[in-house]
Design an enzyme around this catalytic site. Structure first.
Site, PDB file in Angstrom:
ATOM      1  N   ASP A 268      -9.187  59.975  30.449  1.00  0.00           N
ATOM      2  CA  ASP A 268      -8.795  58.581  30.591  1.00  0.00           C
ATOM      3  C   ASP A 268      -8.174  58.099  29.290  1.00  0.00           C
ATOM      4  O   ASP A 268      -8.457  58.626  28.221  1.00  0.00           O
ATOM      5  CB  ASP A 268     -10.025  57.716  30.911  1.00  0.00           C
ATOM      6  CG  ASP A 268     -10.498  57.936  32.343  1.00  0.00           C
ATOM      7  OD1 ASP A 268      -9.679  58.382  33.173  1.00  0.00           O
ATOM      8  OD2 ASP A 268     -11.684  57.666  32.620  1.00  0.00           O
ATOM      9  N   TYR A 336     -18.724  66.419  28.260  1.00  0.00           N
ATOM     10  CA  TYR A 336     -18.460  65.017  27.897  1.00  0.00           C
ATOM     11  C   TYR A 336     -19.615  64.434  27.101  1.00  0.00           C
ATOM     12  O   TYR A 336     -20.783  64.767  27.342  1.00  0.00           O
ATOM     13  CB  TYR A 336     -18.326  64.143  29.158  1.00  0.00           C
ATOM     14  CG  TYR A 336     -17.151  64.465  30.035  1.00  0.00           C
ATOM     15  CD1 TYR A 336     -15.918  63.842  29.830  1.00  0.00           C
ATOM     16  CD2 TYR A 336     -17.286  65.369  31.091  1.00  0.00           C
ATOM     17  CE1 TYR A 336     -14.850  64.122  30.662  1.00  0.00           C
ATOM     18  CE2 TYR A 336     -16.213  65.658  31.920  1.00  0.00           C
ATOM     19  CZ  TYR A 336     -14.995  65.032  31.701  1.00  0.00           C
ATOM     20  OH  TYR A 336     -13.937  65.310  32.523  1.00  0.00           O
ATOM     21  N   TYR A 410     -15.874  62.635  38.595  1.00  0.00           N
ATOM     22  CA  TYR A 410     -15.639  61.319  37.977  1.00  0.00           C
ATOM     23  C   TYR A 410     -16.892  60.925  37.211  1.00  0.00           C
ATOM     24  O   TYR A 410     -17.901  60.533  37.810  1.00  0.00           O
ATOM     25  CB  TYR A 410     -15.337  60.273  39.050  1.00  0.00           C
ATOM     26  CG  TYR A 410     -14.036  60.504  39.797  1.00  0.00           C
ATOM     27  CD1 TYR A 410     -12.805  60.297  39.167  1.00  0.00           C
ATOM     28  CD2 TYR A 410     -14.035  60.895  41.132  1.00  0.00           C
ATOM     29  CE1 TYR A 410     -11.615  60.483  39.850  1.00  0.00           C
ATOM     30  CE2 TYR A 410     -12.841  61.088  41.825  1.00  0.00           C
ATOM     31  CZ  TYR A 410     -11.636  60.878  41.182  1.00  0.00           C
ATOM     32  OH  TYR A 410     -10.458  61.058  41.859  1.00  0.00           O
TER      33      TYR A 410
END
Ligand code: ZN
Ligand code: ZN
Length: 460
Positions: A268, A336, A410
């Site tokens: 993103d 992440y 996601y």
């Protein structure tokens, strides 16, 4: 011995005036290690010897003599002149190739190609050609009329012979059939040479050290790139992008026409890309230079983009790598780090945290297309696995967690639950609204092996 080959040659030469190469080419698949030109000369020579032996030159069919005196076959003239001193070379053009395959012509074309490419930096090449269909048809029909079953195509002879002559002048350059740097296409009858510079594909990895920079250049939504008030006449939504930082110095060093940036997925705009970086292929079209100093280029980029973007180049690759990055690798696992904010304080002990971690580690998450991307993506359910979920830091209203999951999951929705569209989610498990306030990509795993390793070792 009944000679199949000589019988064929004789009947061909009775009807057509044929140059050495075109004659040899009709038997091109007999014997290897010979050029068609030398095949043709050998056939004409045997015929001449037969003729001298048999007839002592009292008679000789005029049409056959025509090819035996063709201007590319001087041996013929000398023999015939011993009996007919008035004879001269026959200037007629070859009935099949119209003289386009004469060695002197091929030589000239090769020299022109090398001159045309003088300024170009390339290591491999390939030759292609375009002949008028009427010329190809004529050869086909001759072959079927005379039942010639060992012929080679005129195009493959042309490509090979011109290629050999180019290579003789550029000994350090190699022929490459699969992914040549440069392709020479000869429009033979029109007398044109087109030089196509194939794109240069460069493999690298990038890190993004600042939030708010998109991976690729975004055209302004209002003017679509032409410039307007909304974009301050830049034509862009964002002033900077990873793509621009990386591609501009390389494009100018390669003296290319344009560039394309192929990332292996994208983070993103507000996420950092850290760890070992995200793989990408930078495609430079029509490069004039290919031997680039990638280390030097990386340091120029890293200096221009200091504190924002950092790159490392791994070297030159080919187009198949782009497909791999876009398909297989986009499913590769990612690591992440997410900073999470809760609506209310979450007060749970370490034991409960461990249970939570093991509940999510190895779990398949079902996600209906998130609300935030629903306007541009089809509404469907996707399932991706969380391979590791670890709470690194916890305060009552803020956690930092480390997540490894399959590409395409996601992450923001794994935390928030997206109003029940993602299941299970951290919000759901804790019964508290949670949202990601900072997300960084720490690792893009390189291969499936990494993925398999994680699959079978959920504890790491
Ligand atoms: Zn010919
Ligand atoms: Zn605009």
């Amino acid at each position: 011995m009944e000679s199949y080959v000589l019988k064929q040659v004789l009947s061909l030469l009775e009807k057509y005036h044929i140059c050495n190469s075109c004659l040899g080419r009709q038997f091109g698949n007999l014997l290897s290690g010979l050029t068609n030109e030398s095949r043709g000369m050998a056939l004409k020579t045997v015929l001449l010897m037969e003729w001298e032996n048999k007839s002592r030159l009292t008679s000789f069919e005029e049409p056959v003599l025509s090819s035996l005196l063709s201007k590319d076959y001087e041996i013929g003239l000398k023999s015939v002149q011993r009996y007919f001193p008035e004879s001269t070379l026959n200037e007629a053009k070859c009935d099949i190739c119209n003289d386009y395959l004469l060695p002197v012509k091929l030589e000239k074309l090769a020299i022109r190609a090398v001159d045309t490419a003088e300024e170009l930096d390339f290591g491999t090449f390939l030759v292609g050609c375009i002949f008028p269909p009427s010329m190809l048809d004529k050869e086909d029909s001759i072959r079927s009329t005379f039942n010639l079953e060992y012929g080679e195509s005129i195009k493959s002879e042309f490509n090979r012979e011109v290629g050999k002559r180019i290579q003789a002048r550029l000994p350090e350059i190699l022929v490459d059939f699969k992914a040549p740097d440069v392709v020479f296409t000869f429009e033979v009858v029109e007398d044109r040479i087109e030089v196509k510079k194939n794109p240069l594909m460069i493999l690298g990895r990038y890190k993004k050290l600042t939030r708010g920079i998109p991976q690729s250049k975004w055209h302004c939504r209002v003017c679509r790139g032409t410039g307007c008030e909304r974009c301050n006449f830049t034509g862009k939504m964002y002033q900077e992008s990873v793509e621009e930082f990386v591609s501009e110095p390389v494009l100018s060093a390669a003296e290319g026409a344009s560039s394309k940036f192929h990332g292996s997925g994208r983070e993103d705009i507000d996420a950092l890309m850290l760890g070992t970086g995200r793989p990408f292929v930078l495609e430079i079209s029509e490069p004039r230079k290919r031997s680039l100093d990638f280390q030097e280029l990386a340091s120029i980029i890293n200096k221009n983009a200091e504190g924002k973007v950092e790159v490392e180049f791994e070297g030159i690759t080919d187009r198949s790598k782009v497909r791999e990055l876009k398909t297989r690798s986009s499913r590769n696992s990612k690591g992440y780090r997410a900073t999470i904010e809760f609506d209310q304080p979450v007060d749970i002990n370490n034991e409960r945290i461990q249970v939570l971690e093991s509940e999510l580690t190895g779990k398949i998450i079902n996600q209906r297309t998130p609300i935030r991307v629903a306007h541009r993506r089809a509404d469907k359910i996707r399932s991706r696995k969380v391979q590791k979920f670890e709470v690194e830091k916890k305060e009552p209203k803020e956690w930092v967690v480390y997540i490894i999951c399959e590409g395409g999951l996601y992450v923001k929705e794994l935390i928030s639950g997206d109003e029940g569209r993602t299941h299970p989610s951290l919000s759901e498990l804790l019964q508290v609204n949670a949202r990601v306030i900072a997300l960084d990509v720490m690792e893009v795993f390189k291969s499936h092996n990494d993925l398999e390793y994680l699959d079978t070792n959920p504890s790491i």
